[in-house]
Design an enzyme around this catalytic site. Structure first.
Site, PDB file in Angstrom:
ATOM      1  N   LYS A 193      -7.238   4.582   2.551  1.00  0.00           N
ATOM      2  CA  LYS A 193      -7.477   3.709   3.708  1.00  0.00           C
ATOM      3  C   LYS A 193      -7.758   4.527   4.969  1.00  0.00           C
ATOM      4  O   LYS A 193      -8.599   4.177   5.781  1.00  0.00           O
ATOM      5  CB  LYS A 193      -6.246   2.817   3.891  1.00  0.00           C
ATOM      6  CG  LYS A 193      -6.060   2.224   5.240  1.00  0.00           C
ATOM      7  CD  LYS A 193      -6.558   0.822   5.302  1.00  0.00           C
ATOM      8  CE  LYS A 193      -6.517   0.201   6.666  1.00  0.00           C
ATOM      9  NZ  LYS A 193      -5.570   0.773   7.594  1.00  0.00           N
ATOM     10  N   GLY A 199       0.835  -1.210   0.000  1.00  0.00           N
ATOM     11  CA  GLY A 199       0.000   0.000   0.000  1.00  0.00           C
ATOM     12  C   GLY A 199       0.866   1.255   0.000  1.00  0.00           C
ATOM     13  O   GLY A 199       0.620   2.191  -0.778  1.00  0.00           O
ATOM     14  N   HIS A 200       1.889   1.291   0.857  1.00  0.00           N
ATOM     15  CA  HIS A 200       2.797   2.451   0.862  1.00  0.00           C
ATOM     16  C   HIS A 200       3.517   2.578  -0.485  1.00  0.00           C
ATOM     17  O   HIS A 200       3.693   3.670  -1.005  1.00  0.00           O
ATOM     18  CB  HIS A 200       3.880   2.285   1.931  1.00  0.00           C
ATOM     19  CG  HIS A 200       3.385   2.270   3.338  1.00  0.00           C
ATOM     20  ND1 HIS A 200       3.333   1.129   4.102  1.00  0.00           N
ATOM     21  CD2 HIS A 200       2.930   3.260   4.135  1.00  0.00           C
ATOM     22  CE1 HIS A 200       2.877   1.422   5.300  1.00  0.00           C
ATOM     23  NE2 HIS A 200       2.610   2.699   5.360  1.00  0.00           N
TER      24      HIS A 200
END
Ligand code: PAF
Length: 292
Positions: free
Chosen positions: A149, A32-33
């Site tokens: 998120k 995700g990062h």
């Protein structure tokens, strides 16, 4: 990749940058990062990532001490991705004196949902992000990239940037998910194998809730005969909370709100919505959201 450990090293590394593209993080980087960094890279002339576990956004009983710190593997992943500058200050670099000046976000946005269950969380986030912005963007303009998120976080930070007239563009990147739909998060590593298998139930509950909310809205709110006699959103949200509880979760909230300001949805208006949820599975607290 240049690793800057102090503010002066960072400023030297960015001396010729006219438009840094910045991804703030607390490390323990996952896909995700990395998606945020990939999005950020073409948006500026220098891709900058910060890794700083920010004490100010943790409550005393939360996981500040045990928050996963994986600096070596974070560096390797950022290097492989072509990140230009990694800013990894120590606490005494970023907070040389106790940080007594804070950025206090609007309570209407910051004391609800995450802010209700983690009081002071968004003050801690806004304070560190403002400080990181003033370190990274000391030359002026730039772009900062956040994940969807943390929907409430990116919304509050957008408001902060607008209210303080910062010349910084905020970009929000859709949530990265595992194959089963679980939103990627550093805290997923706290889950046992059986909890991990169950964890997707949170996003499934949100999917179900938002589908019922849209059905209710389509029927004008008060004519939802197919919904087993439950006429309003409060009842739908209570049902959703009960559903998760019956699966062994301890939910904090499951709700559908307006994307613009997180106020309760108005069943008579067609406007962008977001279903948001937070719940504890065993010792692990997970959050997720879905846009509708
Ligand atoms: O989303 C996070 O990882 C953190 O809240 C942030 C934005 C890096 C501030 O510490």
């Amino acid at each position: 990749m240049h690793i800057a450990r102090t503010l002066s090293e960072l400023r030297a590394a960015l001396a010729t940058s006219e438009r840094p593209a910045f991804v703030p993080s607390m490390g323990n980087l996952h896909a995700g990062h990395l998606a945020l960094v990939r999005q950020a890279k073409p948006l500026g002339d220098t891709a900058v990532v910060s890794i700083f576990v920010n004490r100010l956004q943790f409550l005393p009983h939360e996981d500040f001490d045990s928050y996963p710190r994986t600096f070596e593997s974070d560096c390797a992943q950022l290097e492989a991705l072509g990140c230009d500058v990694l800013f990894a200050p120590t606490e005494t670099d970023l907070y040389p004196q106790a940080q007594t000046f804070k950025v206090q976000p609007d309570p209407a946005l910051a004391n609800i949902l995450e802010g209700e269950f983690r009081p002071g969380f968004f003050t801690g986030v806004c304070t560190v992000v403002m400080k990181l912005f003033s370190c990274v963007f000391s030359g002026g303009k730039g772009v900062a990239v956040f994940g969807q998120k943390d929907f409430q976080q990116q919304l509050i930070l957008r408001h902060m940037v607008r209210q303080f007239a910062l010349p910084i563009e905020i970009v929000t990147v859709p949530t990265s998910r595992a194959a089963d739909g679980l939103a990627l998060s550093s805290r997923n590593m706290y889950l046992s194998d059986s909890e991990r298998a169950q964890a997707v139930q949170l996003s499934a509950a949100l999917k179900d809730l938002v589908a019922k909310a849209l059905e209710l809205a389509a029927k004008g709110g008060s004519h939802a005969g197919s919904l087993e006699g439950h006429w309003d959103m409060t009842a739908l949200e209570s049902q959703a909370l009960e559903g998760l509880r019956s699966l062994g979760w301890q939910p904090d909230y499951l709700t559908v709100r307006r994307q613009a300001d997180l106020s309760p949805m108005d069943l008579s208006r067609h406007e962008p919505l977001v279903a948001l949820g937070a719940a504890r599975l065993g010792k692990t607290r997970l959050i997720d959201n879905l846009l509708a």
